[in-house]
Design a protein around this motif. Sequence first.
Motif, PDB file in Angstrom:
ATOM      1  N   LEU A   3      35.040  36.753  27.043  1.00 46.37           N
ATOM      2  CA  LEU A   3      33.941  37.068  27.946  1.00 46.37           C
ATOM      3  C   LEU A   3      33.241  35.763  28.286  1.00 46.37           C
ATOM      4  O   LEU A   3      32.873  34.994  27.386  1.00 46.37           O
ATOM      5  N   ILE A   4      33.048  35.519  29.577  1.00 47.40           N
ATOM      6  CA  ILE A   4      32.392  34.296  30.040  1.00 47.40           C
ATOM      7  C   ILE A   4      31.253  34.696  30.956  1.00 47.40           C
ATOM      8  O   ILE A   4      31.478  35.218  32.054  1.00 47.40           O
ATOM      9  N   ASN A   5      30.031  34.500  30.496  1.00 44.57           N
ATOM     10  CA  ASN A   5      28.858  34.744  31.326  1.00 44.57           C
ATOM     11  C   ASN A   5      28.469  33.462  32.050  1.00 44.57           C
ATOM     12  O   ASN A   5      28.860  32.362  31.648  1.00 44.57           O
ATOM     13  N   VAL A   6      27.682  33.616  33.106  1.00 43.30           N
ATOM     14  CA  VAL A   6      27.254  32.443  33.872  1.00 43.30           C
ATOM     15  C   VAL A   6      25.746  32.310  33.798  1.00 43.30           C
ATOM     16  O   VAL A   6      24.994  33.231  34.131  1.00 43.30           O
ATOM     17  N   SER A   7      25.300  31.151  33.326  1.00 41.68           N
ATOM     18  CA  SER A   7      23.886  30.805  33.260  1.00 41.68           C
ATOM     19  C   SER A   7      23.612  29.737  34.321  1.00 41.68           C
ATOM     20  O   SER A   7      24.195  29.765  35.403  1.00 41.68           O
ATOM     21  N   THR A   8      22.766  28.791  34.023  1.00 39.34           N
ATOM     22  CA  THR A   8      22.439  27.706  34.946  1.00 39.34           C
ATOM     23  C   THR A   8      21.888  26.519  34.175  1.00 39.34           C
ATOM     24  O   THR A   8      21.211  26.696  33.142  1.00 39.34           O
ATOM     25  N   SER A   9      22.137  25.322  34.654  1.00 40.09           N
ATOM     26  CA  SER A   9      21.547  24.134  34.042  1.00 40.09           C
ATOM     27  C   SER A   9      20.031  24.098  34.222  1.00 40.09           C
ATOM     28  O   SER A   9      19.341  23.301  33.567  1.00 40.09           O
TER      29      SER A   9
END
Length: 247
Positions: free
Chosen positions: A138-144
């Motif tokens: 599972l790969i979630n996407v966040s942000t820098s």
Amino acid sequence: MSDANTTPRVALVTGGSGGIGRAVSERLAADGFAVAVHYGGNARRAGQIVDEIVAGGGRAITVVGDVADEVGMAEAFDSVEAEFGGLDVVVNTAGIMVLSPVASLDLADLDRMHRTNVRGAFVVSRLAANRLRRGGALINVSTSQTRLQHPTYAAYAASKAAVESLTLVLARELRGKDITVNAIAPGPTATPLFLDGKDEHTVERLAGPAPLERLGTPEDIAEVAAFLAGPGRWINGQVVFPNGGIA
């Protein structure tokens, strides 16, 4: 990326019709995955991506659903399993961004962002935790922006900080299931959404802080997702920052 029975691994990419989602869908298809391209509202664009993957010899379908709706997303997962026989990787790129100073933030925008970015991440992650096969990811996407603290990004960064916390805890909760859980936290990335409304000077200013002196591309982010979806099995419970060294 195939086992001894030549059965391809299967990936679901939420927000797969978006800039990063499209690049991830295409990259995983190139790596031999059967891909389900999820969309929330743009059926035409999702269909185009599937057509391109199929024309290139890959296997792909579209699935639809509001990521914050557990019933609709369960049906999307059902469709993937019915078509391909199982599910190995979920890349959760779906999300929305509304920028505003905290002092003038419209709380309706805050609620809308949290519904998609936070509740949606929980819905998709919970389904993935129960549906992914052993050896899955599972790969979630966040942000820098959770590290950069740029003005106007507070509400968006807060929603993505929740995604990071969810990801790190879930990785520990899935002990014994042979499923990795990680988050990708891109820096400024040249997607159509990011570039919309920005003049050339603004784009150059945003690209400047990176030591590599450019914006990221959707393909840069897809490269990281493909690694975590495939050979990067020893990376687990981490937040990876593909941002060219900006933070």
